[in-house]
Every structure is written in C-alpha cells, then in structure tokens.
Design a protein around this motif. Structure first.
Motif, mmCIF file in Angstrom:
data_model
loop_
_atom_site.group_PDB
_atom_site.id
_atom_site.type_symbol
_atom_site.label_atom_id
_atom_site.label_comp_id
_atom_site.label_asym_id
_atom_site.label_seq_id
_atom_site.Cartn_x
_atom_site.Cartn_y
_atom_site.Cartn_z
ATOM 1 N N ALA A 85 0.824 -1.209 0.000
ATOM 2 C CA ALA A 85 0.000 0.000 0.000
ATOM 3 C C ALA A 85 0.857 1.257 0.000
ATOM 4 C CB ALA A 85 -0.936 -0.002 1.213
ATOM 5 N N LEU A 142 -6.599 5.460 -1.228
ATOM 6 C CA LEU A 142 -6.596 4.675 0.011
ATOM 7 C C LEU A 142 -7.766 5.038 0.919
ATOM 8 C CD1 LEU A 142 -2.775 4.674 0.836
ATOM 9 C CD2 LEU A 142 -4.134 2.784 -0.068
ATOM 10 N N THR A 165 2.959 0.282 4.274
ATOM 11 C CA THR A 165 2.534 1.648 3.971
ATOM 12 C C THR A 165 3.703 2.628 4.014
ATOM 13 O OG1 THR A 165 2.090 2.290 6.264
ATOM 14 C CG2 THR A 165 0.320 1.146 5.084
ATOM 15 N N LEU A 177 -5.042 4.786 6.215
ATOM 16 C CA LEU A 177 -5.206 3.339 6.240
ATOM 17 C C LEU A 177 -5.312 2.787 7.661
ATOM 18 C CD1 LEU A 177 -5.536 1.130 4.187
ATOM 19 C CD2 LEU A 177 -3.067 0.776 4.196
#
Length: 234
Positions: A85, A142, A165, A177
């Motif tokens: 991510a 996101l 992340t 997130l």
C-alpha cells in the motif's frame, strides 16, 4: 521478466532481507515468530486480521518487517495476503521478484478484480498484491469507498491481510489506512528513529483513530553476538 542492472541489485538486496523464508531457524526468524505471537495475543475480544505496518520516517525497515511477518503467519498455516500500500515508493515486488504491472491500484480503479491481481509465489499460503501502477492521487485512493470494498473482498478470501505503507511523517497515507485496519505495527530503526518523531507518529495515528498494537525495534545489535540483529515488540 528482464531486469535492468539497478533493478537486479534491488531484487538481490530485498531477497537477502527475507530471512524467515530463506533461514527459518535463525535467531532473527524466531524474533519474528515472537512478534507474530504478540500480535495474536494483543486483542482478547477479536481476532486481528487486518494489520498495517509503518514507520516514522524512511529507511527504518518497515517493508522488511512486513514481508517477514507475512512469511511467519503463512508458515503457521494462515492464508496471508501481503499488500503493498506504499503507492509512492513500492518495494514489495522487488522483495518477492514479481511483476508490478498490476496490483492494488488496478483493483481500486476497477480495472481488475482482487483475485486477478493477486500473485501466488513459491510459498504455501502466502499471496502478494503489489502496488500496481503508481497513481497521481494515492491518499484519495486509500481513503476511498473502493478501499472499503477491497477490504471486505480480501477478508472473504484471506485469514490475515498485511499492509506495507509509507512512513507516517512523510505523507498522510498511513494515517488514512490505520483507520481502516484493526491494528498498526510501528517500526523504529535503532539509532535512526528519534523520540520526538515517534511521539509525533503515535499522536497522528491516534488522531486518525488507529489502534497501535506495538513497536518493533529494528536493527538493534545484541551484545552477545555481532552477527545478527534483534527484532522485538514493545
């Protein structure tokens, strides 16, 4: 897959960091299993299935930690999805030597389904979702409804979902997130992370209503050995 010289170097560097897969009996691998156990015992009321791993700044080992945690969960028999991510500087595809032509961004923009984008590797129970093409609007993606749909779909297919992340103090992506995950692991590089930065990171995650499960102290040399690093959860 044909790699350029610089890309080959990155792949080799990242493969060396995957110690839990390449040397599962090493002291470092045992520390990762300890972290796994601590995560599983961190919540009494619910099973932690969605976990975000981040750091205050770059170069503290968050991606290495995420990858090795994914491996030890898979070794336990869990069906694991590792999601890159970090939609700004993705590295997971280097670690596992896979293509990054499609991935998370492909799913979030409805170009491909989740299972079409997921990559199987040479390890039982572990599946990888690379970042996919880098988008112009990572934070918006996101934080979108599409991300909520993605989470629900992923939870139907996998037991554990781990998100790698960007650093918290660099961009807002990790805060966004953290609100969607059940727990967050903060990686602090020994001798690199400053106390003020860690405190600020903790405050930002709490402000985003993220649940901090613990801190991993990374690259701390043990006194009794100069040959390996210690990873622990505080």
């Amino acid at each position: 897959m044909v790699l350029k010289k610089g890309e080959k170097k990155k792949v080799l560097e990242h493969k060396r960091k995957l110690v839990t897969k390449n040397d599962p009996k090493s002291p470092i691998s045992e520390q990762y299993r300890t972290i796994r156990t601590n995560i599983q015992f961190s919540s009494v009321d619910e099973e932690i299935r969605t976990i975000m791993v981040t750091s205050s700044g770059p170069g503290e080992g968050k991606s290495t930690t995420t990858a090795n945690l994914a491996v030890v969960f898979a070794q336990q028999g869990k069906r694991v999805l590792l999601v890159d991510a970090d939609l700004r500087k993705p590295t997971v595809h280097y670690t596992f030597n896979i293509m990054n032509t499609s991935g998370l961004t492909s799913v979030l923009t409805n170009q491909m389904t989740l299972m079409e984008s997921v990559k199987a590797i040479d390890m039982k129970n572990l599946f990888i979702l690379p970042s996919g093409p880098i988008p112009p609007n990572p934070s918006e993606l996101l934080g979108s409804k599409a991300m909520d749909y993605f989470m629900n779909a992923a939870l139907e297919e996998f037991d554990i979902i781990l998100f790698d992340t960007p650093p918290v103090l660099a961009v807002t992506d990790a805060q966004i997130l953290s609100n969607k995950c059940q727990g967050t692991i903060l990686v602090a590089g020994s001798g690199k992370a400053e106390k003020e930065q860690l405190v600020k990171t903790k405050e930002l995650l709490e402000a985003a209503k993220g649940k901090l499960l613990g801190v991993v102290l990374n690259n701390k040399k043990m006194k009794e050995s100069q040959h390996y690093y210690y990873y622990g959860v505080n």
